[in-house]
Design a protein around this motif. Structure first.
Motif, PDB file in Angstrom:
ATOM      1  N   LEU A 107      35.684 -40.545  18.131  1.00 19.08           N
ATOM      2  CA  LEU A 107      37.102 -40.869  18.213  1.00 19.08           C
ATOM      3  C   LEU A 107      37.877 -39.635  18.652  1.00 19.08           C
ATOM      4  CD1 LEU A 107      39.195 -43.118  17.618  1.00 19.08           C
ATOM      5  CD2 LEU A 107      39.396 -42.154  15.321  1.00 19.08           C
ATOM      6  N   GLN A 108      38.362 -39.665  19.876  1.00 20.28           N
ATOM      7  CA  GLN A 108      39.036 -38.506  20.461  1.00 20.28           C
ATOM      8  C   GLN A 108      40.299 -38.153  19.673  1.00 20.28           C
ATOM      9  OE1 GLN A 108      40.457 -39.029  24.482  1.00 20.28           O
ATOM     10  NE2 GLN A 108      40.000 -36.923  25.029  1.00 20.28           N
ATOM     11  N   PHE A 109      40.607 -36.869  19.604  1.00 17.63           N
ATOM     12  CA  PHE A 109      41.783 -36.336  18.924  1.00 17.63           C
ATOM     13  C   PHE A 109      41.763 -36.619  17.422  1.00 17.63           C
ATOM     14  CE2 PHE A 109      43.263 -36.989  23.307  1.00 17.63           C
ATOM     15  CZ  PHE A 109      43.740 -35.726  23.597  1.00 17.63           C
ATOM     16  N   ASN A 154      34.217 -40.935   4.880  1.00 16.17           N
ATOM     17  CA  ASN A 154      33.948 -42.054   5.787  1.00 16.17           C
ATOM     18  C   ASN A 154      35.168 -42.444   6.607  1.00 16.17           C
ATOM     19  OD1 ASN A 154      31.317 -42.205   4.907  1.00 16.17           O
ATOM     20  ND2 ASN A 154      31.755 -43.746   3.345  1.00 16.17           N
ATOM     21  N   THR A 155      36.108 -41.501   6.724  1.00 12.45           N
ATOM     22  CA  THR A 155      37.360 -41.763   7.427  1.00 12.45           C
ATOM     23  C   THR A 155      37.649 -40.613   8.389  1.00 12.45           C
ATOM     24  OG1 THR A 155      38.177 -42.797   5.388  1.00 12.45           O
ATOM     25  CG2 THR A 155      39.786 -42.368   7.116  1.00 12.45           C
ATOM     26  N   LEU A 156      38.239 -40.952   9.530  1.00 10.12           N
ATOM     27  CA  LEU A 156      38.760 -39.952  10.459  1.00 10.12           C
ATOM     28  C   LEU A 156      40.268 -40.140  10.572  1.00 10.12           C
ATOM     29  CD1 LEU A 156      36.128 -39.899  13.353  1.00 10.12           C
ATOM     30  CD2 LEU A 156      36.605 -38.064  11.721  1.00 10.12           C
ATOM     31  N   PHE A 157      40.980 -39.034  10.847  1.00  8.70           N
ATOM     32  CA  PHE A 157      42.434 -39.074  10.922  1.00  8.70           C
ATOM     33  C   PHE A 157      42.910 -38.591  12.286  1.00  8.70           C
ATOM     34  CE2 PHE A 157      41.315 -38.558   6.475  1.00  8.70           C
ATOM     35  CZ  PHE A 157      42.100 -39.522   5.860  1.00  8.70           C
ATOM     36  N   ARG A 158      43.922 -39.302  12.815  1.00  5.79           N
ATOM     37  CA  ARG A 158      44.563 -38.882  14.073  1.00  5.79           C
ATOM     38  C   ARG A 158      46.061 -38.759  13.833  1.00  5.79           C
ATOM     39  NH1 ARG A 158      42.413 -42.922  18.739  1.00  5.79           N
ATOM     40  NH2 ARG A 158      43.379 -41.398  20.110  1.00  5.79           N
ATOM     41  N   ARG A 159      46.698 -37.809  14.514  1.00  4.98           N
ATOM     42  CA  ARG A 159      48.142 -37.656  14.397  1.00  4.98           C
ATOM     43  C   ARG A 159      48.842 -38.880  14.991  1.00  4.98           C
ATOM     44  NH1 ARG A 159      49.510 -32.930  12.479  1.00  4.98           N
ATOM     45  NH2 ARG A 159      47.981 -31.240  12.568  1.00  4.98           N
ATOM     46  N   ASP A 160      49.946 -39.298  14.334  1.00  8.70           N
ATOM     47  CA  ASP A 160      50.644 -40.508  14.764  1.00  8.70           C
ATOM     48  C   ASP A 160      52.139 -40.332  14.563  1.00  8.70           C
ATOM     49  OD1 ASP A 160      51.359 -43.053  15.504  1.00  8.70           O
ATOM     50  OD2 ASP A 160      50.550 -44.048  13.733  1.00  8.70           O
ATOM     51  N   ALA A 161      52.774 -39.576  15.482  1.00  6.92           N
ATOM     52  CA  ALA A 161      54.227 -39.385  15.477  1.00  6.92           C
ATOM     53  C   ALA A 161      54.730 -38.886  14.127  1.00  6.92           C
ATOM     54  CB  ALA A 161      54.938 -40.681  15.872  1.00  6.92           C
ATOM     55  N   GLY A 162      54.186 -37.775  13.674  1.00 10.34           N
ATOM     56  CA  GLY A 162      54.616 -37.189  12.423  1.00 10.34           C
ATOM     57  C   GLY A 162      53.851 -37.682  11.216  1.00 10.34           C
TER      58      GLY A 162
END
Length: 423
Positions: A107-109, A154-162
């Motif tokens: 998962l990119q970014f 078991n989770t990935l995090f991506r930035r989402d407008a703050g």
């Protein structure tokens, strides 16, 4: 035994990887160094043709099970990594059998929790991570998915407008049902609470948890966040017949949370003296679907909400009778694309285009407040690139594929610096 692969159409070069070697012994020149959470299995990352894949050794039963679940979650538009294939029939050069491999697209970014939690992570950033994870669990449960092993690992995090958006990575223990019972949800939530408390206590023992974050309270807080959101999207509301406006208010509130309403069950009871409203919420992604329909941009939910606000402002400036679709297409051509194009090519790996546009809008507001006038969009993007973006670590640097293999202890300083810049 010949190699056998079950997969969606993908890169045939995957078959050229050294499948006759155990994953833990794969040569370094085949690998990409990425931070990852704790895993009970051996996981390696490889880059082929500009795409990064995660490869995990598991038994055939688990590999087939997880592959099938991830494919079904993809068809349901759930936030999860993309399953690429299962490779079986592996054996060493001496004919010794090796476990099959599950292949997913990286998962990119995105970043795992251990690259985000540290003594430098601000408490409000931790709260946003838990908000994202609780929203992910609500969305999965609303779609009938029982996780069985919800955890930060078991989770990935991506930035989402703050904010952050959370994605499921590991579905080994998952089950997909038409709908979940309250008992199944409660069990999944208790597993999540115990897992997360344990992971945070492990970080605390290693000196990697901010002193203001209490591991047990944080895990309990995720349960409270989940319950509040679940009640909001499923609770029945009772009101007087003269308060029909509350129907539209409820729908708008659910839309603001990112959920679409498929139907409303409205029952008048007690001789018309009260109305019972029960919404049927079918899916998250209300704003992202609207933005996709209007502009063709496929982004995170909070990013879509922010960009739609800018589209609406752009449309208002065109005049009261401006057509929504025409205004949206003009916004892409006259605002979004010029901002993205103004970012030098060598800096475009730092953030997703939608996140860059959101941060440019934030920087424009900051500069305009400071100068007492609207500085304009293009002046804002030039200042943002010069003063903010150039100081952010890009994805390749943060994830280690350009600067070697950073330790987890080194990652959070970079990530938190980017978070501070954002604020």
């Amino acid at each position: 035994m010949p190699l056998k692969i079950i997969s969606a159409p993908g890169d045939p070069a995957l078959l050229d990887l050294p499948w006759d070697v155990p994953l833990e012994d794969w040569p370094e020149d085949q690998l990409v160094s990425l931070p990852r959470g704790i895993s009970r299995h051996v996981v390696r990352f490889v880059r082929l043709g500009g795409v990064v894949y995660a490869v995990k050794e598991v038994t055939e039963h688990l590999a087939r099970h997880e592959y099938g679940l991830l494919r079904r979650l993809e068809r349901l538009d759930m936030p999860a990594v993309e399953a690429v294939g299962v490779l079986m029939g592996r054996e060493t050069g001496r004919g010794e059998p090796l476990d099959p491999a599950l292949i997913t697209r990286h998962l990119q970014f995105s970043l795992p929790y251990r690259a985000l939690f540290s003594t430098t992570l601000r408490p409000d950033t931790a709260h946003r991570l838990f908000d994202a994870l609780s929203a992910l669990l609500v969305r999965l449960h609303n779609g009938g998915f029982y996780w069985g092993d919800c955890s930060l690992s078991n989770t990935l995090f991506r930035r989402d407008a703050g904010a952050f958006a959370a994605y499921l990575v590991d579905a080994e223990t998952g089950e997909l049902h038409p709908e979940l019972s309250d008992g199944q949800r409660s069990q999944d939530l208790e597993v999540a609470r115990v897992n997360i408390a344990g992971e945070l206590l492990d970080l605390e023992a290693g000196g990697l948890l901010h002193g203001s974050v209490d591991a047990v309270q944080a895990a309990d807080g995720l349960v409270h966040r989940y319950q509040s959101l679940w009640n909001e999207i499923t609770s029945t509301e009772v009101f007087d017949p003269g308060e029909r406006w509350r129907v539209e208010q409820r729908v708008r509130r659910l839309n603001d949370l990112g959920f679409d309403v498929a139907e409303l069950q409205i029952v008048t009871e007690q001789g018309g003296s009260r109305v019972v409203l029960t919404p049927k919420v079918v899916d998250a992604g209300h704003h992202s679907r609207r933005l996709l329909r209007l502009t063709g941009l496929d982004v995170q939910e909070n990013q879509a909400r922010r960009l739609l606000n800018d589209v609406d402002s752009f449309r208002a400036a065109l005049g009261p009778d401006a057509d929504e679709e025409i205004a949206a297409h003009r916004w892409v051509a006259e605002a979004f694309e010029p901002v993205v194009s103004a970012v030098p090519r060598e800096l475009r790996g730092k953030l997703e285009p939608a996140e860059i546009y959101h941060e440019v809008l934030e920087h424009r507001w900051f500069l305009s407040e400071r100068q007492g006038r609207d500085v304009g969009l293009m002046a804002a993007v030039r200042a943002y690139v010069r003063d903010v973006l150039t100081r952010k670590p890009d994805e390749e640097a943060v994830l280690g594929s350009r600067i070697g293999t950073p330790t987890v202890e080194h990652l959070p300083d970079e990530v938190e610096a980017a978070d501070a810049d954002h604020g």
